[in-house]
Structure formats: C-alpha cells, structure tokens
Design a protein around this motif. Structure first.
Motif, mmCIF file in Angstrom:
data_model
loop_
_atom_site.group_PDB
_atom_site.id
_atom_site.type_symbol
_atom_site.label_atom_id
_atom_site.label_comp_id
_atom_site.label_asym_id
_atom_site.label_seq_id
_atom_site.Cartn_x
_atom_site.Cartn_y
_atom_site.Cartn_z
ATOM 1 N N HIS A 45 -6.487 4.913 -3.105
ATOM 2 C CA HIS A 45 -5.410 4.078 -2.583
ATOM 3 C C HIS A 45 -5.228 4.265 -1.076
ATOM 4 N N PHE A 46 -5.672 5.407 -0.553
ATOM 5 C CA PHE A 46 -5.470 5.621 0.881
ATOM 6 C C PHE A 46 -6.317 4.667 1.718
ATOM 7 N N LEU A 47 -7.311 4.017 1.106
ATOM 8 C CA LEU A 47 -8.136 3.045 1.818
ATOM 9 C C LEU A 47 -7.484 1.668 1.905
ATOM 10 N N ASN A 48 -6.488 1.414 1.078
ATOM 11 C CA ASN A 48 -5.921 0.065 1.004
ATOM 12 C C ASN A 48 -5.280 -0.419 2.311
ATOM 13 N N PRO A 49 -4.518 0.406 3.027
ATOM 14 C CA PRO A 49 -3.974 -0.096 4.303
ATOM 15 C C PRO A 49 -5.072 -0.494 5.284
ATOM 16 N N PHE A 50 -6.147 0.305 5.356
ATOM 17 C CA PHE A 50 -7.259 -0.028 6.250
ATOM 18 C C PHE A 50 -7.854 -1.385 5.898
ATOM 19 N N PHE A 51 -8.284 -1.514 4.654
ATOM 20 C CA PHE A 51 -8.972 -2.732 4.237
ATOM 21 C C PHE A 51 -8.057 -3.951 4.274
ATOM 22 N N GLY A 52 -6.784 -3.766 3.872
ATOM 23 C CA GLY A 52 -5.865 -4.897 3.852
ATOM 24 C C GLY A 52 -5.673 -5.513 5.228
ATOM 25 N N VAL A 53 -5.439 -4.679 6.235
ATOM 26 C CA VAL A 53 -5.239 -5.159 7.605
ATOM 27 C C VAL A 53 -6.551 -5.676 8.197
ATOM 28 N N VAL B 243 -3.187 4.245 10.160
ATOM 29 C CA VAL B 243 -3.808 5.575 10.078
ATOM 30 C C VAL B 243 -2.808 6.593 9.527
ATOM 31 N N VAL B 244 -1.563 6.535 9.998
ATOM 32 C CA VAL B 244 -0.540 7.474 9.537
ATOM 33 C C VAL B 244 -0.233 7.256 8.059
ATOM 34 N N ILE B 245 -0.104 5.983 7.637
ATOM 35 C CA ILE B 245 0.156 5.677 6.225
ATOM 36 C C ILE B 245 -0.981 6.182 5.342
ATOM 37 N N ALA B 246 -2.210 5.882 5.747
ATOM 38 C CA ALA B 246 -3.370 6.308 4.966
ATOM 39 C C ALA B 246 -3.422 7.825 4.838
ATOM 40 N N ALA B 247 -3.132 8.515 5.939
ATOM 41 C CA ALA B 247 -3.124 9.987 5.899
ATOM 42 C C ALA B 247 -2.035 10.491 4.957
ATOM 43 N N GLY B 248 -0.878 9.835 4.976
ATOM 44 C CA GLY B 248 0.211 10.230 4.083
ATOM 45 C C GLY B 248 -0.141 10.036 2.624
ATOM 46 N N SER C 166 0.809 -1.212 0.000
ATOM 47 C CA SER C 166 0.000 0.000 0.000
ATOM 48 C C SER C 166 0.846 1.268 0.000
ATOM 49 N N SER C 167 2.128 1.122 0.293
ATOM 50 C CA SER C 167 3.012 2.291 0.288
ATOM 51 C C SER C 167 3.462 2.672 -1.120
ATOM 52 N N MET C 168 3.016 1.927 -2.135
ATOM 53 C CA MET C 168 3.445 2.190 -3.503
ATOM 54 C C MET C 168 3.234 3.636 -3.958
ATOM 55 N N PRO C 169 2.058 4.265 -3.696
ATOM 56 C CA PRO C 169 1.909 5.671 -4.109
ATOM 57 C C PRO C 169 2.952 6.594 -3.481
ATOM 58 N N LEU C 170 3.377 6.269 -2.250
ATOM 59 C CA LEU C 170 4.416 7.060 -1.600
ATOM 60 C C LEU C 170 5.765 6.842 -2.277
#
Length: 293
Positions: A245-253, A273-278, A100-104
């Motif tokens: 894409h910011f929803l992916n960390p939430f849904f994945g976990v 939460v921090v990753i999604a916000a970023g 999920s960090s790919m966009p970053l």
C-alpha cells in the motif's frame, strides 16, 4: 519475499492506483453515479460467471454474507460513490492521495477504538503520514482545489476505513472468492443505481477514451486486481501483502500526472514521499508484531 510475489504486489498497486485516473476519465464524460452503477453491474455479472466456471460455492456463511453487505454498501457504494462524484471536480491525484491514507486511518482507529498498542515505529509512521496528507491538502486548498470535493473524498476514506475495521473476525472467502466479490459489486450496483436514478440524467459525451476507460476500470482494478491480491495474500500473508500500500500514493499521483496532465508541485512530491514512508512504517511495525511470539 520472492520475485513473483514482488511482481504481483507491484502489479496490484499499479492497477489499484490507476483506477483514480480511469475513473476521472469516465466522470468527465458521463454522470458519475450512473457510470459507477453500470460498472458494478457489469463486473458483478462477470464475476458470477467466473465463479460458476470455477465451480465456486454459492452457499455462504453468515460471516460471508456480512462481508457482502458491509463491503457492498460501505466500500463500493459509499466510498467509491463519493469518490466518483468528487473526482468530477477535484481530479484523480487528490482522491488517490486521500484514499491512500486508509492504512493510516485503520491504524489510528485501531488505537482509538480497539485499544491496540502502537509501537514507536507505528506511531512515528502515523504522525508522518498525517503530516504528509495535511501538507498536500494545505497546498492544494491554497491552489484552489474545490473544498466540497475534498470533503467528499475525505468522507469516502472514512467509509473505506469503517468497512475494513468491520471485517475483523469475519469468515474467510474459502471456495467462494469470486462469489463474494461479485455479490459485493451487485449490492453496490443496486445502492448506487437507486441514488443515481433520482439525482442524475443520462447525458454522455461518447468517445473511445470513455469506452476504454470504463472497460479498464471494470476489469483491471475491479476484478483482476482483486484476484491478484487474493493470490498475493495466499503466497506471503496479509500483513506482508499490505506493505505494498505504501506504493499507492506514488503511482496514483504519477499516473494522474502522466495521463491527465494534472499539476504536480514540489509539495505534492514531498507530501507523497512522507505519506508513503508513514504507511511503510506502520505496515513494517505490523509485520514485526506478527512475527513476535
């Protein structure tokens, strides 16, 4: 953004994120690379059939062939191949968080290698996202996550980033969407199948859970999510669509916790939460840049 676009974006994010959980179910019962090669083969052949039924063109431009080969090797074979092997020892949530960090990573590479300017919002989002990933990974390493599996997942994320960056300026799909998607998968099937043939043996613990997880992975994240993404980009544009894409960390976990019983600690929640916000900050910055004259 209208309600239909919102529903499409959420559906895409759920399916994309759920692929890590269904893939973990598969690799727990079957050799990972062999299963992945069969997934690509079945999805690719199905996609070719759909393309024929839709009357799509099989005459591709040079740029479209580039998309087929680069994505087939980097995204399908290398990124997913590394993740399938890693998920056998790390589980779904770790893979979902790192991927999920790919966009970053794309934003960071664009700044480092392409000289792209980062706004204050984008820079803050990038720093926050990297901090969130480090927070989770530090807690997971202390908790005993396999370092080799974590390394494979990280290399997979880099491969996906490289595939994304390499497509800058490539020709669009036009009337060949399912042709291009299908051929990408067949390229992945050939590459992964070759490696699987010399590294794995066919030992499978058959169950209905394995069958349903395999079919779901082929047709939901593989084909249906691709189609929804294409329609979403047509409806609201690529920059706005990418904000989902910011929803992916939430849904994945969350999906890994609900279906696989993977542990969910307080630092996982904070980090997600921090990753999604970023990610959201980076994508909103892009949206603002796209609007600027």
């Amino acid at each position: 953004m209208d309600l239909k676009a919102l529903a499409m974006g959420i559906a895409f994010a759920v399916m994309w994120s759920s692929a890590f959980t269904s893939a973990t179910m598969i690799v727990q019962a079957a050799p990972p690379l062999t299963a992945l090669a069969l997934r690509f083969l079945l999805a690719g052949l199905t996609g070719v059939l759909i393309a024929r039924c839709l009357g799509q063109s099989f005459r591709l431009t040079r740029g479209q062939w580039r998309v087929v080969v680069v994505f087939g090797l980097l995204q399908n074979a290398l990124y997913l191949g590394l993740n399938f092997v890693a998920m056998k020892i790390t589980g779904a949530s770790v893979a979902a968080i790192v991927a999920s960090s790919m966009p970053l990573l794309v934003a960071l590479a664009g700044w480092a290698f392409y000289g792209e300017r980062l706004s204050g919002l984008a820079a803050g989002g990038l720093i926050a996202g990297i901090f969130g990933v480090a927070l989770i990974m530090g807690a997971r390493i202390q908790g005993g996550v396999d370092p080799f599996g974590l390394m494979l997942v990280c290399f997979g994320a880099l491969a996906l980033t490289g595939a994304t960056l390499s497509m800058r300026g490539a020709a669009g799909a036009g009337n060949s969407l399912f042709v291009i998607v299908s051929l990408q998968m067949l390229v992945g099937a050939a590459a992964v199948g070759l490696v699987a043939g010399v590294t794995e043996t066919w030992v499978v613990d058959w169950s209905w859970r394995l069958v349903w997880a395999f079919l779901y992975t082929v047709y939901a994240p593989g084909l249906l999510a691709t189609w929804i993404w294409f329609l979403l980009v047509q409806r609201i544009g690529a920059v706005k669509a990418a904000t989902f894409h910011f929803l992916n960390p939430f849904f994945g976990v969350l999906i890994a916790w609900a279906l696989l019983g993977e542990t969910l600690g307080i630092w996982d929640v904070v980090g997600v939460v921090v990753i999604a916000a970023g990610i959201l900050a980076v994508q909103l910055s892009r949206a603002q840049s796209a609007k600027a004259p």
